[in-house]
Design a protein around this motif. Structure first.
Motif, PDB file in Angstrom:
ATOM      1  N   LYS A  39     -26.995  -8.203 -50.171  1.00 46.41           N
ATOM      2  CA  LYS A  39     -26.727  -9.318 -49.253  1.00 46.41           C
ATOM      3  C   LYS A  39     -25.893  -8.854 -48.069  1.00 46.41           C
ATOM      4  CE  LYS A  39     -24.841 -14.016 -49.088  1.00 46.41           C
ATOM      5  NZ  LYS A  39     -24.514 -15.212 -49.871  1.00 46.41           N
ATOM      6  N   GLU A  68     -29.332 -16.005 -50.829  1.00 47.32           N
ATOM      7  CA  GLU A  68     -29.126 -15.157 -51.997  1.00 47.32           C
ATOM      8  C   GLU A  68     -30.317 -14.216 -52.176  1.00 47.32           C
ATOM      9  OE1 GLU A  68     -26.366 -15.077 -53.596  1.00 47.32           O
ATOM     10  OE2 GLU A  68     -25.488 -16.895 -52.739  1.00 47.32           O
ATOM     11  N   VAL A  69     -30.036 -12.996 -52.608  1.00 51.52           N
ATOM     12  CA  VAL A  69     -31.102 -12.080 -53.009  1.00 51.52           C
ATOM     13  C   VAL A  69     -31.591 -12.521 -54.377  1.00 51.52           C
ATOM     14  CG1 VAL A  69     -31.691  -9.688 -53.570  1.00 51.52           C
ATOM     15  CG2 VAL A  69     -30.088 -10.182 -51.698  1.00 51.52           C
ATOM     16  N   PHE A  84     -26.832  -7.421 -56.194  1.00 53.04           N
ATOM     17  CA  PHE A  84     -27.251  -8.539 -55.341  1.00 53.04           C
ATOM     18  C   PHE A  84     -26.297  -8.743 -54.167  1.00 53.04           C
ATOM     19  CE2 PHE A  84     -29.181  -9.441 -59.482  1.00 53.04           C
ATOM     20  CZ  PHE A  84     -30.485  -9.686 -59.114  1.00 53.04           C
ATOM     21  N   SER A  95     -34.842  -6.651 -60.706  1.00 56.24           N
ATOM     22  CA  SER A  95     -33.629  -7.473 -60.653  1.00 56.24           C
ATOM     23  C   SER A  95     -32.385  -6.687 -61.068  1.00 56.24           C
ATOM     24  CB  SER A  95     -33.774  -8.715 -61.537  1.00 56.24           C
ATOM     25  OG  SER A  95     -33.996  -8.347 -62.883  1.00 56.24           O
TER      26      SER A  95
END
Length: 203
Positions: free
Chosen positions: A161, A171-172, A157, A153
């Motif tokens: 995307k 959404e990622v 992000f 994570s």
């Protein structure tokens, strides 16, 4: 593999053997088995992008802090959650209509719209909680089929995307590297988990 064994033997593998492949057939089995994960109203507001090619790995790496495992893993999954997966256009609703009738199904559609679509916060919660269930199921399914994994994570992000042309409502949620542990490298010992007393409250 017993489910208990999948839990106890699964590790977050930092080092993948780039010489050991994950075949398309194995990848499809993992994704299909993980699809049995639960989701709100069975809406399954998720999809995965399997990044295999060197060019796409490079693009993903640039948006994932250049983590070496992005390039070492045979495939890295981009787990995508749909913030608007509750909408009437979701094909799952047609199956529900066939099962329980249009009127009752419409009640469920309206309820889902209220529960998950009435604020941006609820939309995000809907996408990420359901896709999170799916992501864990992917890792357990992979372990059952002899494939190691690592969830990530610490990424850009929004950059991912844009780079992978996700839809506006998508959404990622996380990345999952899939492959086989490079046994020439040492993993840290499994870290201690928080005690039951810390995590469980019975009221």
């Amino acid at each position: 593999m017993l489910l208990r064994d999948a839990f106890t033997e699964r590790r977050s593998v930092n080092f993948f053997n780039p010489e050991k492949e994950v075949t398309d057939q194995t990848l499809k089995e993992i994704v299909e088995l993980a699809g049995l994960a639960p989701s709100a109203f069975n809406l399954q507001p998720w999809r995965v992008i399997a990044v295999r090619s060197e060019a796409q790995k490079e693009l993903l790496s640039e948006n994932a802090n250049k983590q070496p495992k992005i390039k070492e893993a045979p495939v890295t999954l981009i787990v995508v959650g749909d913030r608007e997966g509750y909408r009437p256009e979701n094909s799952v609703w047609a199956e529900l209509k066939a099962m329980i009738g249009d009127e009752q199904a419409q009640g469920a559609i309206d309820a889902a719209g209220f529960l998950y679509g009435s604020s941006e916060e609820r939309k995000i919660k809907f996408a990420e909680s359901n896709a999170g269930l799916y992501a864990m199921s992917i890792m357990l399914a992979a372990k059952d089929l002899g494939v190691d994994s690592h969830a990530m994570s610490g990424v850009d992000f929004e950059g991912i995307k844009k780079a992978f042309n996700l839809n506006a409502s998508e959404e990622v949620v996380m990345l999952i590297g899939l492959g086989h542990y490079d046994e020439t490298k040492a993993l840290y010992p499994r870290r201690t988990r928080r005690s039951l007393e810390e995590v469980l409250e019975i009221v």
